[in-house]
Design a protein around this motif. Structure first.
Motif: not given
Lengths: 251, 251
Positions: A178-181, A214-217, A230-232, A235-241
């Motif tokens: 899910p989006e937050k995990f 991305t660590s969520l607060r 929770l983390y998100e 996507e941006e970094k993922y694409q780079e990768l």
DNA sequence: ATAGCTTTGTGTCAATTTTACACTATCCAA
DNA sequence: TTGGATAGTGTAAAATTGACACAAAGCTAT
């Protein structure tokens, strides 16, 4: 009407089918989306099968996989990756399978080779009860599956193997969550795909270094233990990768 | 004679073919075995194609690949690994390809999906002049290939990619070399498969650590430089290695 | 015979990565 | 308040990687 060697567009090709291995993750274990073929087959053998069907003569394989998946489950615009073709002439040898085919196909005895695809989706994308058009598809934990229709068990194994390989090369696992995990969920996911335990600390270190989270607060609520943050998925970094490609994400 | 929906055994299936990507290594660069289709096609486009043909209705894909390979090149009992299926309905769109098919097929307009296979053989296993039955097959350096019949260029690329992946996981490269070979030859082989330079010393270190080479008490003769020692491939150790599986042989 | 060309074969050091491993913190429930 | 459950965190030893240069051995041409 003429001699009909040249097939009309939009006609089913009796010799080629596609089958889809749709993986999900229930936060505990790897699951796969299966079709219940119902009573017709149950007297003879396994009721469960991968979603699949014959292709049309004018569509390419990738499109066919997408169409079939949509028709059987409502899942649309899913990127499916090919596993490989399965073409044993004897791959449909169980009695139940033959019976079932007679009920749904024009040429039930034709020799069919099938091209298998797989993908990963969040389980929330397909909820059985809500899908009225779905022909009794449902998620089944991969571990519990002992047999399937046709050669679908073999196909499932091949898809699992492919997934194992792939996850070492690309951070695809995120598609299943899910989006937050939480990191623990991600951890369990990797363990259930790779089918082996991974050291918690080492796993977390490795994942963090990828720098795609991305660590969520925000923290879990209502759990009977220390809540995890929770983390998100960034996507941006993922694409780079995936662009630059990384050779080695070996577990 | 009856309605002929049910196909007779041993009949060609007009919808499914296999194509074989046979890699060799001339001790300098990676090569691939191609069929020269001759004058018929040369006026329109590429003369060269991968060895391939339609399958029979009663043979499985792996067997078909093996049969076709044997028919076209005489290579027998070769373990072929599947690349994947290629099924764009438009994959046969070049004029030359259509013409050629008309000359050899009963249903040249049928929609064909093809299943690609690849393997590695020592070049000495196939020597063009000696193969009288071979329909003008010959080794061509992979680097020189700019176009091929049908979608065979795409297939070749996919096979190359698969090979690149595979060689990082299994020491398959040895299949390409003669029985006795030098570390430099093996080095060049890896470089040409991976298409990038590898540090000589680091490469040697890594290979030696695998412990699958037997150093012979023999050296090259007649070379205008320091002769290198010859090695053999230690099949026993190799078997162990593929059994236990080794995850990471990353270059 | 020797000078020159070509390729083989070898070692080390720094940086990075991997592996193994244990205890405290936080929440809920009883 | 205690007990049960899971989250979260650091380090040290070992292994692996990457970068790098020069002497040895054979052939050829003079």
């Amino acid at each position: 009407m003429q001699h009909n060697l040249k097939k009309i567009n939009s006609e089913l090709n009796p010799n080629v089918s596609v089958d889809c291995v749709i993986f999900g993750f229930d936060l505990e274990q790897l699951t796969v989306l299966l079709i219940d073929r119902g009573e017709i087959s149950s007297a003879f053998g396994p009721r469960l099968a991968l979603p699949g069907n014959l292709i049309y003569d004018n569509e390419n394989l990738d499109m066919a996989a997408n169409r079939v998946l949509a028709e059987l489950t409502g899942l649309k615009n899913i990127y499916l990756e090919q596993v490989r073709a399965f073409g044993d002439p004897d791959r449909i040898h169980k009695e139940a399978d033959r019976e079932w085919l007679k009920s749904i196909r024009a040429e039930p005895e034709a020799r069919v080779i099938t091209v298998a695809y797989y993908t990963l989706v969040p389980m929330s994308d397909y909820i059985p009860q809500a899908a009225s058009f779905a022909k009794n598809a449902d998620w089944v934990p991969v571990n519990l599956i002992k047999e399937l229709a046709f050669d679908h068990y073999e196909i499932l194994q091949a898809a699992k193997d492919k997934l194992k390989q792939k996850i070492k090369i690309q951070p695809i696992g995120f598609n299943l969550l899910p989006e937050k995990f939480t990191l623990s969920q991600l951890h369990r996911l990797y363990e259930s795909i790779l089918e082996k335990p991974l050291d918690k600390r080492n796993f977390r270190r490795k994942i963090q270094k990828l720098d795609i989270l991305t660590s969520l607060r925000e923290k879990q609520r209502g759990v009977p233990h220390k809540p995890s943050s929770l983390y998100e998925f960034n996507e941006e970094k993922y694409q780079e990768l995936t662009q630059t490609g990384f050779d080695n994400f070996g577990f």
